[in-house]
Write a protein that holds these residues in place. Structure first.
Motif, PDB file in Angstrom:
ATOM      1  N   LYS A   1       0.805  -1.346  -0.013  1.00 45.85           N
ATOM      2  CA  LYS A   1       0.115   0.189   0.048  1.00 45.85           C
ATOM      3  C   LYS A   1       0.944   1.306   0.130  1.00 45.85           C
ATOM      4  CE  LYS A   1      -4.054  -2.422   2.111  1.00 45.85           C
ATOM      5  NZ  LYS A   1      -3.464  -3.672   2.216  1.00 45.85           N
ATOM      6  N   ARG A   2       1.661   1.352  -0.927  1.00 45.01           N
ATOM      7  CA  ARG A   2       2.717   2.409  -0.956  1.00 45.01           C
ATOM      8  C   ARG A   2       1.845   3.627  -1.845  1.00 45.01           C
ATOM      9  NH1 ARG A   2       5.041  -0.080   2.506  1.00 45.01           N
ATOM     10  NH2 ARG A   2       7.231  -0.597   2.471  1.00 45.01           N
ATOM     11  N   GLY A   3       2.733   4.675  -1.921  1.00 44.06           N
ATOM     12  CA  GLY A   3       2.104   5.715  -2.597  1.00 44.06           C
ATOM     13  C   GLY A   3       2.636   7.061  -2.097  1.00 44.06           C
ATOM     14  N   ASP A   4       3.383   7.772  -2.992  1.00 47.38           N
ATOM     15  CA  ASP A   4       3.989   8.866  -2.209  1.00 47.38           C
ATOM     16  C   ASP A   4       4.540   9.836  -3.389  1.00 47.38           C
ATOM     17  OD1 ASP A   4       5.448  10.715  -0.566  1.00 47.38           O
ATOM     18  OD2 ASP A   4       6.258   9.175   0.487  1.00 47.38           O
ATOM     19  N   ILE A   5       5.186  11.170  -3.449  1.00 47.04           N
ATOM     20  CA  ILE A   5       5.370  11.921  -4.538  1.00 47.04           C
ATOM     21  C   ILE A   5       6.536  11.101  -5.277  1.00 47.04           C
ATOM     22  CG2 ILE A   5       5.286  14.003  -2.841  1.00 47.04           C
ATOM     23  CD1 ILE A   5       8.482  13.982  -2.712  1.00 47.04           C
TER      24      ILE A   5
ATOM     25  N   TYR B   1      10.044   3.206  -4.570  1.00 47.54           N
ATOM     26  CA  TYR B   1       9.432   1.942  -3.974  1.00 47.54           C
ATOM     27  C   TYR B   1       8.957   1.090  -5.117  1.00 47.54           C
ATOM     28  CZ  TYR B   1       7.814   4.180   0.434  1.00 47.54           C
ATOM     29  OH  TYR B   1       7.790   4.742   1.614  1.00 47.54           O
ATOM     30  N   ALA B   2       8.736   1.489  -6.390  1.00 48.26           N
ATOM     31  CA  ALA B   2       8.647   0.649  -7.458  1.00 48.26           C
ATOM     32  C   ALA B   2      10.019  -0.347  -7.602  1.00 48.26           C
ATOM     33  CB  ALA B   2       8.319   1.497  -8.807  1.00 48.26           C
ATOM     34  N   LYS B   3      10.995   0.495  -7.574  1.00 51.63           N
ATOM     35  CA  LYS B   3      12.412  -0.321  -8.094  1.00 51.63           C
ATOM     36  C   LYS B   3      12.542  -1.349  -6.926  1.00 51.63           C
ATOM     37  CE  LYS B   3      16.142   1.879  -9.256  1.00 51.63           C
ATOM     38  NZ  LYS B   3      16.595   1.393 -10.541  1.00 51.63           N
ATOM     39  N   ALA B   4      12.096  -1.043  -5.735  1.00 54.23           N
ATOM     40  CA  ALA B   4      12.347  -1.937  -4.784  1.00 54.23           C
ATOM     41  C   ALA B   4      11.504  -3.436  -4.647  1.00 54.23           C
ATOM     42  CB  ALA B   4      11.937  -1.517  -3.363  1.00 54.23           C
ATOM     43  N   PHE B   5      10.373  -3.130  -4.950  1.00 51.33           N
ATOM     44  CA  PHE B   5       9.458  -4.341  -5.252  1.00 51.33           C
ATOM     45  C   PHE B   5       9.417  -4.880  -6.684  1.00 51.33           C
ATOM     46  CE2 PHE B   5       7.510  -1.898  -1.662  1.00 51.33           C
ATOM     47  CZ  PHE B   5       7.393  -2.909  -0.626  1.00 51.33           C
ATOM     48  N   PHE B   6       9.684  -4.081  -7.538  1.00 51.30           N
ATOM     49  CA  PHE B   6       9.737  -4.841  -8.930  1.00 51.30           C
ATOM     50  C   PHE B   6      11.191  -5.260  -9.517  1.00 51.30           C
ATOM     51  CE2 PHE B   6       5.894  -2.198 -10.047  1.00 51.30           C
ATOM     52  CZ  PHE B   6       5.071  -2.817  -9.400  1.00 51.30           C
ATOM     53  N   GLU B   7      12.124  -4.535  -8.962  1.00 47.75           N
ATOM     54  CA  GLU B   7      13.482  -4.982  -9.410  1.00 47.75           C
ATOM     55  C   GLU B   7      14.314  -5.714  -8.243  1.00 47.75           C
ATOM     56  OE1 GLU B   7      15.562  -1.529 -10.792  1.00 47.75           O
ATOM     57  OE2 GLU B   7      14.534  -1.202 -12.682  1.00 47.75           O
ATOM     58  N   SER B   8      14.336  -5.031  -7.141  1.00 50.37           N
ATOM     59  CA  SER B   8      15.233  -5.754  -6.046  1.00 50.37           C
ATOM     60  C   SER B   8      14.544  -7.106  -5.468  1.00 50.37           C
ATOM     61  CB  SER B   8      15.207  -4.806  -4.881  1.00 50.37           C
ATOM     62  OG  SER B   8      16.084  -3.601  -5.165  1.00 50.37           O
ATOM     63  N   MET B   9      12.984  -7.066  -5.505  1.00 51.83           N
ATOM     64  CA  MET B   9      12.561  -8.161  -5.027  1.00 51.83           C
ATOM     65  C   MET B   9      11.607  -9.072  -6.136  1.00 51.83           C
ATOM     66  SD  MET B   9      11.277  -7.121  -1.116  1.00 51.83           S
ATOM     67  CE  MET B   9      11.238  -5.381  -1.321  1.00 51.83           C
TER      68      MET B   9
ATOM     69  N   VAL C   1       2.106  -4.464  -6.879  1.00 52.27           N
ATOM     70  CA  VAL C   1       2.302  -3.929  -5.523  1.00 52.27           C
ATOM     71  C   VAL C   1       0.975  -3.089  -5.472  1.00 52.27           C
ATOM     72  CG1 VAL C   1       3.365  -1.940  -6.474  1.00 52.27           C
ATOM     73  CG2 VAL C   1       3.606  -2.411  -3.998  1.00 52.27           C
ATOM     74  N   THR C   2       0.482  -3.159  -4.179  1.00 54.06           N
ATOM     75  CA  THR C   2      -0.516  -2.442  -3.927  1.00 54.06           C
ATOM     76  C   THR C   2      -0.197  -0.850  -3.415  1.00 54.06           C
ATOM     77  OG1 THR C   2      -0.694  -3.014  -1.481  1.00 54.06           O
ATOM     78  CG2 THR C   2      -2.163  -4.413  -2.842  1.00 54.06           C
ATOM     79  N   VAL C   3      -1.243   0.036  -4.047  1.00 50.29           N
ATOM     80  CA  VAL C   3      -0.853   1.274  -4.145  1.00 50.29           C
ATOM     81  C   VAL C   3      -2.058   2.221  -3.714  1.00 50.29           C
ATOM     82  CG1 VAL C   3       0.022   3.316  -5.662  1.00 50.29           C
ATOM     83  CG2 VAL C   3       0.935   1.148  -5.797  1.00 50.29           C
ATOM     84  N   ALA C   4      -1.888   3.221  -2.858  1.00 57.41           N
ATOM     85  CA  ALA C   4      -2.899   4.087  -2.435  1.00 57.41           C
ATOM     86  C   ALA C   4      -2.845   5.304  -3.370  1.00 57.41           C
ATOM     87  CB  ALA C   4      -2.680   4.680  -0.977  1.00 57.41           C
TER      88      ALA C   4
END
Length: 271
Positions: free
Chosen positions: A93-97, A104-112, A117-120
């Motif tokens: 449930k991420r979502g920021d500037i 955040y996208a790189k963390a969940f899509f590239e690193s992991m 990913v769920t997004v607010a």
């Protein structure tokens, strides 16, 4: 994983089951606490016993990050365990500037290497778009949730009588497509799932709330299924905590199989 690959998995398994991995140290079977990594041991057993029936797994990131650095290590090990042909959801449930969302996208899509990913959506397009830039990755946008507080904002109507969740659905379809954008739609709002489907006819929905929260699987299918199924129905507590004894994984398997059998009937009925 793209939409056609996901639908292919649904067809092969006659299932649209998503198993939620919410590993709470206070709830997992006591005998696991003597393990070097109790959370990993718990998730490993659940995955091994339910993979025959699940087309998706949804680790709830909070249960891992609450454990600090070790929790992130455990999450990485758990994600590696999930078979590559099963869809993975980072329930974060991420979502920021924009620049923060990009990381955040790189963390969940590239690193992991999660599929989604769920997004607010509260901060709007520039907080969501960075997640949509990754090929064969998905944003699962919060639209109509099943928690009691959802009524605080999601059902507020504008001057024309349109609820906020409908505005979110309509506006967000300008940012992504049915190939990279899904929506969270709570099962306990059965009467509204049909309204969401009218607005987003071709998108997949991630549907929590079936099982322990009281949502009806048959109602979800009746109002939410489309020609490519269009549903990932999540069950967490109803499967993973069905037993607190040493047979917990085998009991979880039985609960997953029960849901899969019901899903098979619904797929035959509506597709």
């Amino acid at each position: 994983m793209n939409q056609s690959e996901l639908f292919s998995q649904i067809q092969q398994k006659s299932s649209f089951l998503c198993v939620g991995l919410d590993p709470d140290l206070e709830k997992i079977p006591r005998h696991l606490l003597s393990e070097k990594d109790p959370i990993f041991s718990f998730c490993k057993a659940i995955i091994e016993e339910t993979a025959d029936f699940a087309v998706a797994y949804k680790p709830n990131i909070a249960f891992f990050e609450a454990l600090g650095a070790k929790g992130w290590e455990t999450l990485a090990k758990v994600s590696e365990l999930i078979p590559k042909d099963i869809f993975t959801i980072a329930d974060a449930k991420r979502g920021d500037i924009g620049n923060t969302s990009k990381l955040y996208a790189k963390a969940f899509f590239e690193s992991m290497d999660f599929d989604s990913v769920t997004v607010a959506p509260y901060m709007g397009k520039d907080s969501v778009s960075p997640f949509l830039e990754f090929e064969n990755k998905w944003v699962i946008l919060l639209a109509l949730t099943s928690n009691p507080g959802s009524m605080d904002f999601q059902l507020i109507e504008d001057k024309a009588g349109k609820p906020l969740y409908q505005s979110v659905l309509e506006k967000s379809q300008e940012w992504g497509s049915p190939q990279n954008l899904m929506y969270v739609v709570g099962a306990t709002r059965g009467e509204l799932i049909g309204e969401v489907r009218k607005i987003a006819p071709d998108h997949f929905f991630l549907v929590p709330g079936v099982g322990a929260q009281g949502g009806s699987l048959s109602e979800v299918a009746k109002f939410g299924m489309n020609s490519s199924c269009g549903l990932l129905v999540n069950s967490s507590r109803g499967i993973i905590y069905a037993s607190s004894e040493r047979d917990f994984a085998q009991v979880a398997r039985k609960e997953a199989e029960k849901l899969q059998l019901e899903m098979r009937e619904l797929l035959e009925k509506y597709l």
